[in-house]
Design a protein around this motif. Structure first.
Motif, short mmCIF file in Angstrom:
data_model
loop_
_atom_site.label_atom_id
_atom_site.label_comp_id
_atom_site.label_asym_id
_atom_site.label_seq_id
_atom_site.Cartn_x
_atom_site.Cartn_y
_atom_site.Cartn_z
N MET A 184 2.91 0.42 12.20
CA MET A 184 3.63 0.08 10.96
C MET A 184 5.14 0.13 11.21
N ASP A 229 2.49 -7.54 -0.25
CA ASP A 229 1.41 -7.45 0.73
C ASP A 229 0.19 -8.05 0.03
N ASN A 261 -10.13 0.37 5.75
CA ASN A 261 -9.18 1.20 6.52
C ASN A 261 -8.22 1.95 5.61
N LEU A 262 -7.96 1.39 4.43
CA LEU A 262 -7.06 2.07 3.49
C LEU A 262 -7.83 2.85 2.44
N HIS A 269 0.87 -1.18 0.00
CA HIS A 269 0.00 0.00 0.00
C HIS A 269 0.91 1.23 0.00
N PHE A 302 7.13 -2.78 9.57
CA PHE A 302 8.12 -2.48 8.53
C PHE A 302 9.56 -2.65 9.03
N GLU A 342 3.77 5.50 5.58
CA GLU A 342 4.58 4.52 6.32
C GLU A 342 5.40 3.68 5.35
N THR A 343 4.78 3.31 4.24
CA THR A 343 5.51 2.55 3.22
C THR A 343 6.65 3.39 2.67
N THR A 353 1.66 4.30 1.11
CA THR A 353 1.27 5.21 2.19
C THR A 353 2.52 5.92 2.72
N GLU A 378 -6.51 6.15 6.37
CA GLU A 378 -5.11 6.17 5.95
C GLU A 378 -4.36 4.90 6.30
N GLY A 379 -5.11 3.80 6.58
CA GLY A 379 -4.45 2.57 6.99
C GLY A 379 -4.02 2.64 8.44
N HIS A 380 -3.18 1.70 8.82
CA HIS A 380 -2.77 1.64 10.22
C HIS A 380 -1.88 2.84 10.55
N1 ADE Z 1 -1.45 -1.83 5.79
C1 ADE Z 1 -2.30 -1.36 6.71
N2 ADE Z 1 -2.01 -0.09 7.02
C2 ADE Z 1 -0.95 0.26 6.27
C3 ADE Z 1 -0.19 1.46 6.15
N3 ADE Z 1 -0.48 2.53 6.88
N4 ADE Z 1 0.82 1.46 5.28
C4 ADE Z 1 1.10 0.36 4.56
N5 ADE Z 1 0.44 -0.78 4.63
C5 ADE Z 1 -0.59 -0.85 5.50
#
Ligand code: ADE
Length: 422
Positions: free
Chosen positions: A356, A129, A344-345, A55, A360, A59-60, A57, A349-351
């Motif tokens: 993360m 993922d 959630n995504l 994803h 990660f 965090e990624t 994001t 904005e996902g977790h």
């Molecule tokens: N999967 C769930 N939440 C995420 C995030 N914030 N970034 C990347 N992968 C996710």
């Protein structure tokens, strides 16, 4: 920096917002930051070509920058057509020189074209993922298998697919199932999915959860996180399960447990988190109340039978962003969030970055570990060694300012002996 790297993104001018948001997430990712500093010094991934399907994001972005700091030559594509944050994609391309192939809302053809573009530099490591890179390489791009030495997988659903491939003797290279690390599933799946799923439902609908009958399908780590948080918001939570042990846990955790056929007519809000298909099927949709809200937080969009819903509907309209109203022949209206994709995504904005951080950190250490050990490994699915998992927990505690006890020599001896009893 304006880099000229290969890319397919929505709008490069979104980069300034993306840069700020990547920095904001970084504040909450101290473990990954430590790993990045070490990677910068030690270059454990020097010159390794990596394809990442994640994803896209904030965090990624921090993970990808960590891999790059370790010397990897990384390409990134989306692991879901609706989860890409276009400003992040823009920042990664124009500011950080990472080739990204991801556009929020892309159709299925574009989604798979992007996967192929991420594979164009002949990766030696894959990071998935949901196992779409692995599946594409094994089904359509087998010539790439000569280059790939290993991979990692983030999510429960991907691990299920990969274990099935390994059991069939079909898996072409070793994979680390990051999901199996304790510092991944106990936190990301439970607290991450728990919070971000509720966040997605609330952002999409703005409904009050207090007093609602909130049906959670699946009581794995994700399901129990959502059930726990929904209860905390005052909902009456019902759990559906197929696994007797998990069902029993849900009962003893204080939830009502029943089959979906019984939950369907009483639920106000439904969330699926099972990893399986058609958990909410036509007969359940037929039994639901007018106004029921349907969301999925499992990896794939097949947990709710959206095709049946569309066939049953006389009309569909987008009533709010991320909310589609399906009007049925008998006048009932059912509301599907985020097209049945990860709510959630899709709608949030996902977790949050703080969980993360650990997921990660696992991905970064798994890449390093598989780069070092692939020659000794078979074509199987592996867990990350427990020492690395424990190290991530230690670093996270340290960053949170939490100290714990250590065993005394006497306690260590006691635990290692079998002769001492009462
Ligand atoms: N999967 C769930 N939440 C995420 C995030 N914030 N970034 C990347 N992968 C996710």
């Amino acid at each position: 920096m304006t880099a000229t790297v290969p890319a397919d993104i929505a709008d490069p001018t979104l980069a300034p917002e993306g840069i700020r948001r990547i920095e904001w997430a970084a504040r909450e990712m101290p473990v990954l930051r430590k790993i990045r500093e070490r990677f910068q010094r030690e270059q454990p991934l020097r010159g390794i070509r990596m394809a990442c399907c994640l994803h896209v994001t904030t965090e990624t972005a921090n993970l990808v920058l960590t891999l790059k700091a370790g010397g990897a030559d990384v390409r990134l594509c989306a692991s879901n057509p609706l989860s890409t944050q276009d400003d992040v994609a823009a920042a990664l391309v124009t500011e950080y020189g990472i080739p990204v192939f991801a556009i929020c809302g892309e159709d299925a053809t574009t989604y798979y074209r992007h996967i192929h573009q991420a594979l164009e530099h002949r990766p030696q490591l894959t990071m998935d993922d949901g196992a779409d890179l692995v599946a594409t390489i094994h089904k359509e791009r087998r010539e790439l298998l000569q280059w790939v030495v290993g991979g990692t997988e983030e999510t429960t659903t991907g691990v299920i697919r990969l274990r099935a491939m390994a059991a069939d003797g079909a898996l072409g290279y070793p994979i680390v199932a990051v999901n199996e690390s304790a510092t991944k599933h106990l936190f990301d799946n439970r607290y991450g999915t728990g919070q971000s799923t509720i966040d997605g439902i609330i952002r999409a609908t703005n409904v009050l959860l207090a007093g609602k009958v909130f049906v959670v399908a699946g009581y794995g780590w994700c399901g129990r996180g959502v059930a726990m948080r929904a209860r905390g918001m005052g909902a009456q939570v019902v759990v559906t399960e197929v696994d007797p042990v998990k069902a029993l846990e849900a009962v003893m955790d204080g939830f009502r447990v029943m089959p979906m056929a019984e939950a369907a007519p009483i639920g106000d809000i439904f969330v699926t988190l099972t990893g399986d298909c058609n958990v909410i099927d036509r007969q359940h949709l037929e039994a639901m109340k007018d106004g029921a809200i349907l969301a999925n937080s499992g990896h794939f969009d097949n947990e709710i039978n959206v095709r049946a819903l569309a066939e049953m509907a006389e009309g569909v309209r987008r009533i709010r962003e991320h909310v589609d109203e399906y009007r049925l022949a008998d006048g009932r209206r059912l509301y599907l969030l985020g097209e049945g994709r990860l709510v959630n995504l899709a709608a949030a904005e996902g977790h949050p970055a703080a969980v993360m951080d650990m997921s990660f950190a696992n991905q970064a250490l798994a890449s390093e570990w598989i780069a070092q050990h692939h020659a000794e490994l078979g074509r199987q699915v592996y867990s990350l060694p427990k020492e690395l998992d424990d190290e991530i927990a230690r670093l996270k505690l340290e960053a949170m300012g939490v100290r714990i006890d250590t065993l005394t020599e006497e306690q260590r001896r006691y635990l290692a002996s079998w002769q001492e009893g009462t």
